[in-house]
Scaffold this motif. Sequence first.
Motif, PDB file in Angstrom:
ATOM      1  N   ALA A  27      47.859  50.587  54.990  1.00 19.20           N
ATOM      2  CA  ALA A  27      48.567  49.802  53.994  1.00 19.20           C
ATOM      3  C   ALA A  27      48.344  48.311  54.137  1.00 19.20           C
ATOM      4  O   ALA A  27      48.370  47.583  53.172  1.00 19.20           O
ATOM      5  CB  ALA A  27      50.073  50.102  54.070  1.00 19.20           C
ATOM      6  N   THR A  28      48.140  47.847  55.351  1.00 19.67           N
ATOM      7  CA  THR A  28      47.976  46.415  55.554  1.00 19.67           C
ATOM      8  C   THR A  28      46.768  46.108  56.399  1.00 19.67           C
ATOM      9  O   THR A  28      46.409  46.859  57.294  1.00 19.67           O
ATOM     10  CB  THR A  28      49.216  45.808  56.245  1.00 19.67           C
ATOM     11  OG1 THR A  28      49.406  46.463  57.491  1.00 19.67           O
ATOM     12  CG2 THR A  28      50.445  45.969  55.384  1.00 19.67           C
ATOM     13  N   GLY A  32      47.979  41.034  56.803  1.00 17.40           N
ATOM     14  CA  GLY A  32      49.175  41.515  56.146  1.00 17.40           C
ATOM     15  C   GLY A  32      48.955  41.897  54.706  1.00 17.40           C
ATOM     16  O   GLY A  32      49.887  42.305  54.018  1.00 17.40           O
ATOM     17  N   ALA A  33      47.729  41.807  54.228  1.00 15.43           N
ATOM     18  CA  ALA A  33      47.423  42.178  52.852  1.00 15.43           C
ATOM     19  C   ALA A  33      47.393  43.699  52.705  1.00 15.43           C
ATOM     20  O   ALA A  33      47.086  44.423  53.645  1.00 15.43           O
ATOM     21  CB  ALA A  33      46.079  41.589  52.436  1.00 15.43           C
ATOM     22  N   GLU A  60      42.757  40.476  43.998  1.00 14.03           N
ATOM     23  CA  GLU A  60      42.934  39.525  45.096  1.00 14.03           C
ATOM     24  C   GLU A  60      43.301  38.141  44.570  1.00 14.03           C
ATOM     25  O   GLU A  60      44.170  37.461  45.129  1.00 14.03           O
ATOM     26  CB  GLU A  60      41.655  39.449  45.926  1.00 14.03           C
ATOM     27  CG  GLU A  60      41.785  38.574  47.173  1.00 14.03           C
ATOM     28  CD  GLU A  60      40.613  38.713  48.116  1.00 14.03           C
ATOM     29  OE1 GLU A  60      40.563  37.930  49.105  1.00 14.03           O
ATOM     30  OE2 GLU A  60      39.748  39.586  47.902  1.00 14.03           O
ATOM     31  N   ARG A  61      42.662  37.743  43.460  1.00 16.97           N
ATOM     32  CA  ARG A  61      42.945  36.423  42.895  1.00 16.97           C
ATOM     33  C   ARG A  61      44.354  36.375  42.304  1.00 16.97           C
ATOM     34  O   ARG A  61      45.113  35.428  42.548  1.00 16.97           O
ATOM     35  CB  ARG A  61      41.920  36.081  41.819  1.00 16.97           C
ATOM     36  CG  ARG A  61      42.094  34.694  41.189  1.00 16.97           C
ATOM     37  CD  ARG A  61      40.978  34.383  40.218  1.00 16.97           C
ATOM     38  NE  ARG A  61      40.947  35.312  39.099  1.00 16.97           N
ATOM     39  CZ  ARG A  61      41.729  35.194  38.012  1.00 16.97           C
ATOM     40  NH1 ARG A  61      42.584  34.182  37.919  1.00 16.97           N
ATOM     41  NH2 ARG A  61      41.632  36.067  37.041  1.00 16.97           N
ATOM     42  N   GLU A  62      44.717  37.389  41.547  1.00 13.69           N
ATOM     43  CA  GLU A  62      46.009  37.397  40.851  1.00 13.69           C
ATOM     44  C   GLU A  62      47.187  37.536  41.813  1.00 13.69           C
ATOM     45  O   GLU A  62      48.294  37.081  41.516  1.00 13.69           O
ATOM     46  CB  GLU A  62      46.045  38.529  39.822  1.00 13.69           C
ATOM     47  CG  GLU A  62      45.101  38.355  38.645  1.00 13.69           C
ATOM     48  CD  GLU A  62      45.559  37.268  37.686  1.00 13.69           C
ATOM     49  OE1 GLU A  62      46.762  36.940  37.679  1.00 13.69           O
ATOM     50  OE2 GLU A  62      44.709  36.737  36.951  1.00 13.69           O
ATOM     51  N   VAL A  67      46.973  41.812  47.624  1.00 12.76           N
ATOM     52  CA  VAL A  67      46.364  43.128  47.398  1.00 12.76           C
ATOM     53  C   VAL A  67      44.850  42.941  47.317  1.00 12.76           C
ATOM     54  O   VAL A  67      44.349  42.151  46.516  1.00 12.76           O
ATOM     55  CB  VAL A  67      46.875  43.781  46.103  1.00 12.76           C
ATOM     56  CG1 VAL A  67      46.198  45.146  45.902  1.00 12.76           C
ATOM     57  CG2 VAL A  67      48.385  43.947  46.148  1.00 12.76           C
ATOM     58  N   ARG A  68      44.155  43.672  48.174  1.00 13.50           N
ATOM     59  CA  ARG A  68      42.701  43.593  48.221  1.00 13.50           C
ATOM     60  C   ARG A  68      42.107  44.992  48.143  1.00 13.50           C
ATOM     61  O   ARG A  68      42.828  45.981  48.283  1.00 13.50           O
ATOM     62  CB  ARG A  68      42.239  42.909  49.507  1.00 13.50           C
ATOM     63  CG  ARG A  68      42.763  41.482  49.683  1.00 13.50           C
ATOM     64  CD  ARG A  68      42.343  40.904  51.013  1.00 13.50           C
ATOM     65  NE  ARG A  68      42.869  39.545  51.208  1.00 13.50           N
ATOM     66  CZ  ARG A  68      42.717  38.846  52.327  1.00 13.50           C
ATOM     67  NH1 ARG A  68      42.059  39.388  53.352  1.00 13.50           N
ATOM     68  NH2 ARG A  68      43.220  37.621  52.429  1.00 13.50           N
TER      69      ARG A  68
END
Length: 333
Positions: A27-28, A32-33, A60-62, A67-68
């Motif tokens: 999940a991370t 921490g993403a 990732e940008r938004e 979130v990646r």
Amino acid sequence: MTTRRTFLTGLAAACAASALPAGVLRATGSTGARVLTVTDVHVSDYPTVQAVRWIGEQMERETGGRVRMRLYHSGQLGRESEAIDMARFGAIDMTRVYSGALNNAFPLTQVLSLPYVFDSVAHLRRALDGEVGATVLRGFAKRDLVGLAIYDSGARCFYNVRHPIVTPADLHGLKFRVPASDIFMQMIRLFGGNPTPLAYGEVFSALQTHLIDGAENNLRSFHSSRQFEAAHYWSQTEHSYAPDVLLISRRSFDSLQPGDRALLLDIARRSVAVMRQAWDESEAASKAALVQAGVRMNDCDLDAFRAAVAPLLAQYRRDPAIEALYRNVRSLA
């Protein structure tokens, strides 16, 4: 480099050690993403891979990096059939798969794969952009998946190592690779050929060793897989326009924050235009490259092919759900 074996071995060991679901374990990331693992059997510059990569960049940008996506292309984590099950049970988060591989488990996808349902790419895109596409995507919810987008992938045609195919009689006695789909196996039999289910990644060597005489796929895949180096005859049968589908594990989707779920759905829908632009450009380039490489291309007696598979289409149309979708599709022709 991460391989399918090391990925799955590590994942199994981590699950056993912690007794936590795989989706939670991944999940991370170190920052921490939330890192979503995505698979595709196609090569890095294939249009579907480009579209999924674009989704990751936008997410990732938004989200400011919250979130990646980690993308494994070229079949690094295994076959499409394996990816479907891994996504259903949360071992991976997302996967792009060919709809023919989904036909048996997700019956609504059958209308997208049946022979001679669509007249052209434009016709297919009108259907996918409307209620037909929306209905098929909703159908994945029944088996622990969320349908994110449908990527069209051109007309599927036959190619082989023996001779040009003009009518169904030219398939008689030849062994043709098909995906693990009842529709495609029945279709080959009605054309007079011998269906041989094989994974996509095994086709090239099977053509080289004459385990099979030919296969069917779209022009872009025929080129990017380099199968044209073994099979020099391409026949424009256009027997199916079966598209690709981008799916996410229900477990992974539900683990996202509500706003991120909505964002992912929106970006995935918008990625269809990205994929189509890349597809149209690369398909033209692939055709030119194939002609340059000496592949012999011929037109076919499409009326003869339609007549041969008419019983197959009639059989599936007896299902009320398929019939409703079929009528909707044909109303858009």
